[in-house]
Write a protein that holds these residues in place. Structure first.
Motif, PDB file in Angstrom:
ATOM      1  N   MET A   1      43.159  34.073  45.042  1.00  0.00           N
ATOM      2  CA  MET A   1      43.542  35.182  44.190  1.00  0.00           C
ATOM      3  C   MET A   1      44.502  36.068  44.982  1.00  0.00           C
ATOM      4  O   MET A   1      44.264  36.358  46.136  1.00  0.00           O
ATOM      5  CB  MET A   1      42.291  35.951  43.775  1.00  0.00           C
ATOM      6  CG  MET A   1      42.562  37.036  42.778  1.00  0.00           C
ATOM      7  SD  MET A   1      41.108  38.000  42.277  1.00  0.00           S
ATOM      8  CE  MET A   1      40.069  36.784  41.536  1.00  0.00           C
ATOM      9  N   THR A   2      45.549  36.487  44.330  1.00  0.00           N
ATOM     10  CA  THR A   2      46.531  37.329  45.007  1.00  0.00           C
ATOM     11  C   THR A   2      46.006  38.744  45.181  1.00  0.00           C
ATOM     12  O   THR A   2      45.060  39.159  44.514  1.00  0.00           O
ATOM     13  CB  THR A   2      47.844  37.390  44.212  1.00  0.00           C
ATOM     14  OG1 THR A   2      47.613  38.089  42.990  1.00  0.00           O
ATOM     15  CG2 THR A   2      48.410  36.017  43.922  1.00  0.00           C
ATOM     16  N   GLY A   3      46.632  39.471  46.068  1.00  0.00           N
ATOM     17  CA  GLY A   3      46.237  40.856  46.302  1.00  0.00           C
ATOM     18  C   GLY A   3      46.381  41.710  45.056  1.00  0.00           C
ATOM     19  O   GLY A   3      45.579  42.609  44.808  1.00  0.00           O
ATOM     20  N   GLU A   4      47.410  41.420  44.264  1.00  0.00           N
ATOM     21  CA  GLU A   4      47.637  42.180  43.037  1.00  0.00           C
ATOM     22  C   GLU A   4      46.494  41.954  42.041  1.00  0.00           C
ATOM     23  O   GLU A   4      46.009  42.899  41.411  1.00  0.00           O
ATOM     24  CB  GLU A   4      48.968  41.758  42.417  1.00  0.00           C
ATOM     25  CG  GLU A   4      49.415  42.624  41.267  1.00  0.00           C
ATOM     26  CD  GLU A   4      50.816  42.277  40.823  1.00  0.00           C
ATOM     27  OE1 GLU A   4      50.939  41.769  39.704  1.00  0.00           O
ATOM     28  OE2 GLU A   4      51.759  42.506  41.592  1.00  0.00           O
ATOM     29  N   LEU A   5      46.047  40.708  41.920  1.00  0.00           N
ATOM     30  CA  LEU A   5      44.935  40.418  41.022  1.00  0.00           C
ATOM     31  C   LEU A   5      43.637  41.026  41.544  1.00  0.00           C
ATOM     32  O   LEU A   5      42.826  41.527  40.764  1.00  0.00           O
ATOM     33  CB  LEU A   5      44.768  38.911  40.823  1.00  0.00           C
ATOM     34  CG  LEU A   5      45.785  38.234  39.907  1.00  0.00           C
ATOM     35  CD1 LEU A   5      45.542  36.739  39.845  1.00  0.00           C
ATOM     36  CD2 LEU A   5      45.762  38.832  38.516  1.00  0.00           C
ATOM     37  N   ARG A   6      43.448  40.980  42.853  1.00  0.00           N
ATOM     38  CA  ARG A   6      42.243  41.594  43.434  1.00  0.00           C
ATOM     39  C   ARG A   6      42.185  43.082  43.116  1.00  0.00           C
ATOM     40  O   ARG A   6      41.132  43.609  42.761  1.00  0.00           O
ATOM     41  CB  ARG A   6      42.220  41.409  44.944  1.00  0.00           C
ATOM     42  CG  ARG A   6      41.843  40.049  45.393  1.00  0.00           C
ATOM     43  CD  ARG A   6      41.795  40.018  46.917  1.00  0.00           C
ATOM     44  NE  ARG A   6      41.971  38.705  47.437  1.00  0.00           N
ATOM     45  CZ  ARG A   6      40.976  37.839  47.616  1.00  0.00           C
ATOM     46  NH1 ARG A   6      39.760  38.183  47.317  1.00  0.00           N
ATOM     47  NH2 ARG A   6      41.220  36.635  48.089  1.00  0.00           N
ATOM     48  N   ALA A   7      43.314  43.747  43.254  1.00  0.00           N
ATOM     49  CA  ALA A   7      43.372  45.178  42.973  1.00  0.00           C
ATOM     50  C   ALA A   7      43.110  45.446  41.490  1.00  0.00           C
ATOM     51  O   ALA A   7      42.405  46.401  41.141  1.00  0.00           O
ATOM     52  CB  ALA A   7      44.727  45.741  43.384  1.00  0.00           C
TER      53      ALA A   7
ATOM     54  N   ALA B   1      40.067  47.602  39.885  1.00  0.00           N
ATOM     55  CA  ALA B   1      40.342  48.724  38.984  1.00  0.00           C
ATOM     56  C   ALA B   1      39.668  48.509  37.626  1.00  0.00           C
ATOM     57  O   ALA B   1      39.109  49.444  37.054  1.00  0.00           O
ATOM     58  CB  ALA B   1      41.850  48.895  38.814  1.00  0.00           C
ATOM     59  N   ALA B   2      39.708  47.288  37.124  1.00  0.00           N
ATOM     60  CA  ALA B   2      39.070  46.994  35.835  1.00  0.00           C
ATOM     61  C   ALA B   2      37.558  47.192  35.921  1.00  0.00           C
ATOM     62  O   ALA B   2      36.945  47.719  34.995  1.00  0.00           O
ATOM     63  CB  ALA B   2      39.402  45.575  35.398  1.00  0.00           C
ATOM     64  N   ARG B   3      36.974  46.789  37.021  1.00  0.00           N
ATOM     65  CA  ARG B   3      35.524  46.981  37.204  1.00  0.00           C
ATOM     66  C   ARG B   3      35.161  48.451  37.255  1.00  0.00           C
ATOM     67  O   ARG B   3      34.062  48.836  36.897  1.00  0.00           O
ATOM     68  CB  ARG B   3      35.062  46.281  38.472  1.00  0.00           C
ATOM     69  CG  ARG B   3      35.109  44.758  38.326  1.00  0.00           C
ATOM     70  CD  ARG B   3      34.589  44.068  39.533  1.00  0.00           C
ATOM     71  NE  ARG B   3      33.129  44.235  39.557  1.00  0.00           N
ATOM     72  CZ  ARG B   3      32.379  43.981  40.614  1.00  0.00           C
ATOM     73  NH1 ARG B   3      32.924  43.556  41.728  1.00  0.00           N
ATOM     74  NH2 ARG B   3      31.083  44.147  40.555  1.00  0.00           N
ATOM     75  N   ALA B   4      36.123  49.279  37.697  1.00  0.00           N
ATOM     76  CA  ALA B   4      35.894  50.725  37.766  1.00  0.00           C
ATOM     77  C   ALA B   4      36.176  51.411  36.433  1.00  0.00           C
ATOM     78  O   ALA B   4      36.026  52.622  36.320  1.00  0.00           O
ATOM     79  CB  ALA B   4      36.758  51.329  38.867  1.00  0.00           C
ATOM     80  N   GLY B   5      36.607  50.631  35.424  1.00  0.00           N
ATOM     81  CA  GLY B   5      36.822  51.197  34.093  1.00  0.00           C
ATOM     82  C   GLY B   5      38.268  51.406  33.695  1.00  0.00           C
ATOM     83  O   GLY B   5      38.529  51.995  32.645  1.00  0.00           O
ATOM     84  N   ASP B   6      39.215  50.944  34.485  1.00  0.00           N
ATOM     85  CA  ASP B   6      40.639  51.118  34.170  1.00  0.00           C
ATOM     86  C   ASP B   6      41.046  50.137  33.073  1.00  0.00           C
ATOM     87  O   ASP B   6      41.102  48.931  33.289  1.00  0.00           O
ATOM     88  CB  ASP B   6      41.470  50.887  35.426  1.00  0.00           C
ATOM     89  CG  ASP B   6      42.946  51.157  35.232  1.00  0.00           C
ATOM     90  OD1 ASP B   6      43.430  51.107  34.082  1.00  0.00           O
ATOM     91  OD2 ASP B   6      43.627  51.388  36.242  1.00  0.00           O
TER      92      ASP B   6
END
Length: 34
Positions: free
Chosen positions: A1-7, A11-16
């Protein structure tokens, strides 16, 4: 997984919602073909 996808996952897990949208649009075509 790329760094962009990890980020985006973090963020999605945090509700973004925009990060979730990005993940969906990035990964959905591959999942659909599967």
């Amino acid at each position: 997984m790329t760094g962009e996808l990890r980020a985006a996952v973090a963020a999605a897990r945090a509700g973004d919602e925009q990060a979730f949208r990005y993940l969906y649009r990035s990964l959905q075509p591959g999942l659909l073909r599967y």
